[in-house]
Design a protein around this motif. Structure first.
Motif, PDB file in Angstrom:
ATOM      1  N   GLY A 241       8.019  78.518 -33.529  1.00 34.90           N
ATOM      2  CA  GLY A 241       8.123  79.948 -33.225  1.00 34.90           C
ATOM      3  C   GLY A 241       6.801  80.484 -32.715  1.00 34.90           C
ATOM      4  N   ARG A 242       6.770  81.799 -32.585  1.00 32.11           N
ATOM      5  CA  ARG A 242       5.539  82.441 -32.150  1.00 32.11           C
ATOM      6  C   ARG A 242       4.995  83.242 -33.315  1.00 32.11           C
ATOM      7  NH1 ARG A 242       4.187  82.712 -26.968  1.00 32.11           N
ATOM      8  NH2 ARG A 242       5.515  81.556 -25.525  1.00 32.11           N
ATOM      9  N   TRP A 243       3.751  82.955 -33.666  1.00 30.26           N
ATOM     10  CA  TRP A 243       3.155  83.629 -34.822  1.00 30.26           C
ATOM     11  C   TRP A 243       2.156  84.657 -34.325  1.00 30.26           C
ATOM     12  CZ3 TRP A 243      -0.983  81.483 -38.674  1.00 30.26           C
ATOM     13  CH2 TRP A 243      -1.032  82.315 -39.798  1.00 30.26           C
ATOM     14  N   ALA A 244       2.399  85.909 -34.752  1.00 35.84           N
ATOM     15  CA  ALA A 244       1.446  86.972 -34.415  1.00 35.84           C
ATOM     16  C   ALA A 244       0.375  86.998 -35.497  1.00 35.84           C
ATOM     17  CB  ALA A 244       2.155  88.324 -34.337  1.00 35.84           C
ATOM     18  N   VAL A 245      -0.858  86.626 -35.114  1.00 34.78           N
ATOM     19  CA  VAL A 245      -1.953  86.572 -36.089  1.00 34.78           C
ATOM     20  C   VAL A 245      -3.257  86.942 -35.381  1.00 34.78           C
ATOM     21  CG1 VAL A 245      -2.354  84.084 -35.720  1.00 34.78           C
ATOM     22  CG2 VAL A 245      -3.051  85.128 -37.881  1.00 34.78           C
ATOM     23  N   GLY A 246      -4.048  87.767 -36.045  1.00 37.62           N
ATOM     24  CA  GLY A 246      -5.360  88.118 -35.491  1.00 37.62           C
ATOM     25  C   GLY A 246      -5.273  88.757 -34.113  1.00 37.62           C
ATOM     26  N   GLY A 247      -4.162  89.476 -33.831  1.00 35.60           N
ATOM     27  CA  GLY A 247      -4.061  90.185 -32.559  1.00 35.60           C
ATOM     28  C   GLY A 247      -3.557  89.332 -31.403  1.00 35.60           C
ATOM     29  N   ARG A 248      -3.170  88.082 -31.681  1.00 34.41           N
ATOM     30  CA  ARG A 248      -2.624  87.219 -30.622  1.00 34.41           C
ATOM     31  C   ARG A 248      -1.301  86.634 -31.087  1.00 34.41           C
ATOM     32  NH1 ARG A 248      -5.676  88.132 -26.147  1.00 34.41           N
ATOM     33  NH2 ARG A 248      -7.892  87.943 -26.621  1.00 34.41           N
ATOM     34  N   GLU A 249      -0.555  86.114 -30.132  1.00 30.40           N
ATOM     35  CA  GLU A 249       0.634  85.332 -30.461  1.00 30.40           C
ATOM     36  C   GLU A 249       0.321  83.877 -30.193  1.00 30.40           C
ATOM     37  OE1 GLU A 249       4.367  86.124 -28.729  1.00 30.40           O
ATOM     38  OE2 GLU A 249       4.886  87.576 -30.287  1.00 30.40           O
ATOM     39  N   VAL A 250       0.497  83.046 -31.199  1.00 29.43           N
ATOM     40  CA  VAL A 250       0.235  81.620 -31.032  1.00 29.43           C
ATOM     41  C   VAL A 250       1.556  80.880 -31.156  1.00 29.43           C
ATOM     42  CG1 VAL A 250      -1.156  79.661 -31.754  1.00 29.43           C
ATOM     43  CG2 VAL A 250      -1.989  81.985 -32.167  1.00 29.43           C
ATOM     44  N   LYS A 251       1.842  80.045 -30.158  1.00 25.92           N
ATOM     45  CA  LYS A 251       3.078  79.259 -30.176  1.00 25.92           C
ATOM     46  C   LYS A 251       2.906  78.077 -31.129  1.00 25.92           C
ATOM     47  CE  LYS A 251       6.052  76.815 -26.977  1.00 25.92           C
ATOM     48  NZ  LYS A 251       5.983  76.088 -25.705  1.00 25.92           N
ATOM     49  N   LEU A 252       3.803  77.976 -32.110  1.00 26.58           N
ATOM     50  CA  LEU A 252       3.702  76.906 -33.110  1.00 26.58           C
ATOM     51  C   LEU A 252       4.905  75.978 -32.979  1.00 26.58           C
ATOM     52  CD1 LEU A 252       2.573  79.020 -36.216  1.00 26.58           C
ATOM     53  CD2 LEU A 252       1.137  77.794 -34.577  1.00 26.58           C
ATOM     54  N   THR A 253       4.670  74.685 -33.191  1.00 25.04           N
ATOM     55  CA  THR A 253       5.737  73.686 -33.046  1.00 25.04           C
ATOM     56  C   THR A 253       5.699  72.718 -34.228  1.00 25.04           C
ATOM     57  OG1 THR A 253       4.194  72.343 -31.755  1.00 25.04           O
ATOM     58  CG2 THR A 253       5.715  73.730 -30.509  1.00 25.04           C
ATOM     59  N   ASN A 254       6.854  72.119 -34.524  1.00 26.67           N
ATOM     60  CA  ASN A 254       6.946  71.031 -35.532  1.00 26.67           C
ATOM     61  C   ASN A 254       6.246  71.367 -36.843  1.00 26.67           C
ATOM     62  OD1 ASN A 254       8.333  69.264 -33.797  1.00 26.67           O
ATOM     63  ND2 ASN A 254       6.402  68.742 -32.788  1.00 26.67           N
ATOM     64  N   LEU A 255       6.484  72.575 -37.339  1.00 24.90           N
ATOM     65  CA  LEU A 255       5.712  73.039 -38.497  1.00 24.90           C
ATOM     66  C   LEU A 255       5.954  72.226 -39.765  1.00 24.90           C
ATOM     67  CD1 LEU A 255       5.917  76.888 -37.934  1.00 24.90           C
ATOM     68  CD2 LEU A 255       3.852  75.470 -37.918  1.00 24.90           C
ATOM     69  N   ASP A 256       7.124  71.577 -39.865  1.00 20.63           N
ATOM     70  CA  ASP A 256       7.426  70.850 -41.102  1.00 20.63           C
ATOM     71  C   ASP A 256       7.050  69.380 -41.035  1.00 20.63           C
ATOM     72  OD1 ASP A 256       8.338  73.142 -42.352  1.00 20.63           O
ATOM     73  OD2 ASP A 256      10.304  72.962 -41.408  1.00 20.63           O
ATOM     74  N   LYS A 257       6.472  68.972 -39.899  1.00 15.72           N
ATOM     75  CA  LYS A 257       6.040  67.578 -39.780  1.00 15.72           C
ATOM     76  C   LYS A 257       4.929  67.275 -40.796  1.00 15.72           C
ATOM     77  CE  LYS A 257       4.991  65.595 -35.657  1.00 15.72           C
ATOM     78  NZ  LYS A 257       4.156  65.452 -34.448  1.00 15.72           N
ATOM     79  N   VAL A 258       5.047  66.115 -41.459  1.00 14.26           N
ATOM     80  CA  VAL A 258       3.985  65.698 -42.380  1.00 14.26           C
ATOM     81  C   VAL A 258       2.810  65.164 -41.563  1.00 14.26           C
ATOM     82  CG1 VAL A 258       3.320  64.022 -44.147  1.00 14.26           C
ATOM     83  CG2 VAL A 258       5.520  65.223 -44.319  1.00 14.26           C
TER      84      VAL A 258
END
Ligand code: MN
Length: 538
Positions: A241-258
């Protein structure tokens, strides 16, 4: 006429400073038209190989210059040696700061006096200098009255030796000693104070108009951690998803990967954990990253798989990720480096699989000037952690004896490093030579523990005190960076007396547990960030 004054009162110094600033703006060089027009003069107190005062007179668009070892004086009985040196560019007029060691005139410089001067008895001071005798009146903050420069001889190197003397006039002061008036008329600071915290560096390899390079100084900026709402949004996110943090949107992928397998009874560590960690630790980690190119050690498929070094910023990186271009890169070398200077940039790095962040020891704009000297106690296969601690404690004793401020950090793997903040006046040759000398002294006391062999297979499993990391584009892992091992251990700065804590382990803290430590104890290395420290001669 200004009475000579030491100007110790800060308010007085500041007023003099402002007055002279205005003056130096309005008194631009008036070409080569001289007549009776006055020009500027400056005297710089310069600690190079030897202390001397550079007396400079603005003549015909340059600064005619004499190096006076004992300094100019108001004492009419003194005859001071004045070595005629090359003309300096006008841009050097109010330079105060450091000249890198190893370069011509390397050392520190203050503007010891400045003002105006006028030739006496001639309208052609350039000619008078050629003929070997110049009489002139100065109006400075310390110096005033009639001086004479007269040529006497040449020394063995062919340099002209002149004498500088003060006439017996109303400004003459028998017994007057320039060393009794040590402060800069520009800043009120002494040479020691300027050397300890220089604001400007003189790069004689650059054109005169660009040679005075301002130094980023003082403490780094500060950063806010993510808010509770931002952290909740990360937990609520699916695999991507896209995480809004620190004034930006960062595209995040495969968050549950070990990314990191579990260590002992601990849980496995996922990419979401690393992303969260980078956001939360950012206020502590960014002071070591901002304003520096960074080399990445990436493990996008997890630390069980081989990682690889990555330096070039990829084309798909977001526009807002700051970059630095290495104009000195040869074909095939990395040209664009990332500069990690915000919470979203650190989050983006976690998503990119950049498990280890290795910032350069030099800071922009001058990547040839390290701001840290690094000591790396690199254990061999036969070294125990107790051996590493013995070596670290010997460094502690040596640095304490030398009066050098530094802090140790555990690497998160098996070793300990010691970070030494330094002034901008050093090059990598200086830091490498200095760390080698200290390390050789430490190594001599425990020859059974240390090998100086370059090749690993000749080290017989012993530790190496690696001073060679003090070089451009060579790096050690950043404080608070994760390491590629089970459980996601972290490199953590520690207090010196923690070296004596029986519970200390080099991989004691992980990205899951280090937060509690820094909340309680903070970062002992933080006060040394940006500290301008001279390295004592050994
Ligand atoms: Mn000089």
């Amino acid at each position: 006429m200004t009475e000579p004054t030491a100007g110790h009162d800060p308010q007085e110094r500041l007023e003099a400073y402002r007055a002279k600033r205005d003056f130096s703006v309005t008194a631009e060089p008036e070409g080569s038209k001289w007549g009776t027009a006055s020009g500027r003069f400056v005297v710089q107190r310069h600690r190079a190989r030897r202390l001397h005062y550079d007396v400079r007179l603005e003549v015909d668009g340059v600064l005619a210059s004499w190096a006076v070892p004992k300094g100019p004086t108001l004492d009419p009985h003194a005859r001071q040696l004045a070595v005629h040196v090359e003309d300096h560019p006008i841009e050097y007029f109010d330079f105060e700061g450091v000249i890198p060691k190893g370069e011509y005139g390397g050392g520190d410089v203050i503007v010891w006096d400045w003002g105006t001067w006028e030739p006496a008895g001639t309208d052609e001071p350039g000619r008078a200098i050629q003929r070997g005798e110049l009489h002139f009146d100065v109006r400075g903050e310390k110096l005033a009255g009639r001086f004479v420069l007269v040529r006497r001889d040449r020394d063995r190197s062919g340099k002209e030796q002149w004498l500088l003397l003060h006439k017996k006039d109303d400004h003459a002061r028998p017994g007057w000693d320039p060393e009794d008036h040590p402060r800069s008329v520009k800043s009120g600071r002494t040479n020691d104070e300027v050397a300890a915290a220089p604001e400007t560096l003189w790069r004689s390899d650059l054109p005169a108009g660009e040679a005075a390079v301002p130094l980023a100084a003082g403490p780094p900026p500060s950063w806010d951690p993510p808010t509770g709402d931002e952290l909740d949004a990360l937990e609520a996110m699916g695999k991507a998803g896209r995480w809004a943090v620190g004034g930006r949107e960062v595209k995040l992928t495969n968050l549950d990967k070990v990314l990191f397998p579990p260590r002992g009874e601990e849980a496995a560590v996922t990419k979401r954990d690393l992303v969260r960690y980078h956001a939360v630790i950012a206020p502590f980690m960014l002071p070591y990253l901002f304003d520096r190119p960074v080399n990445l050690h990436r493990y996008p498929d997890g630390v069980d798989r081989p990682g690889f070094w990555h330096k070039e910023v990829p084309g798909h990186a977001p526009e807002w990720l700051n970059r630095w271009r290495n104009v000195e890169a040869d074909p095939g070398e990395t040209e664009w480096y990332a500069v990690v200077d915000s919470v979203p940039a650190l989050v983006w790095m976690a998503n990119y699989g950049a498990v280890e962040l290795h910032p350069w020891t030099s800071r922009l704009p001058d990547v040839h000037r390290p701001t840290w000297a690094l000591i790396d106690i690199d254990p061999g296969p036969r070294s125990s952690f107790e051996d590493v601690l013995v070596l670290a404690r010997l460094y502690r004793t040596a640095l304490d004896h030398l009066g050098v401020a530094a802090m140790p950090k555990v690497t998160g793997q098996r070793g300990v490093q010691i970070w030494v903040p330094i002034s901008f006046s050093y090059g990598f040759d200086d830091t490498r030579a200095w760390v080698e000398k200290v390390s050789r002294a430490v190594g001599r006391t425990v020859p059974d523990l240390v090998s100086w062999e370059w090749h690993k297979d000749r080290r017989e499993g012993l530790a190496r005190l690696d001073y060679t990391q003090n070089a451009i584009n060579k790096t050690l892992v950043a404080p608070f960076s994760a390491r590629p091992a089970a459980g996601a251990p972290v490199s953590v700065p520690i207090e010196w007396d923690e070296l004596d804590d029986p519970a200390l382990r080099p991989d004691r803290w992980t990205i899951i547990t280090v937060g509690e430590r820094v909340r309680e104890l903070g970062d002992p290395l933080a006060p040394l960030v940006g500290r301008h420290q001279q390295l004592p001669a050994l």
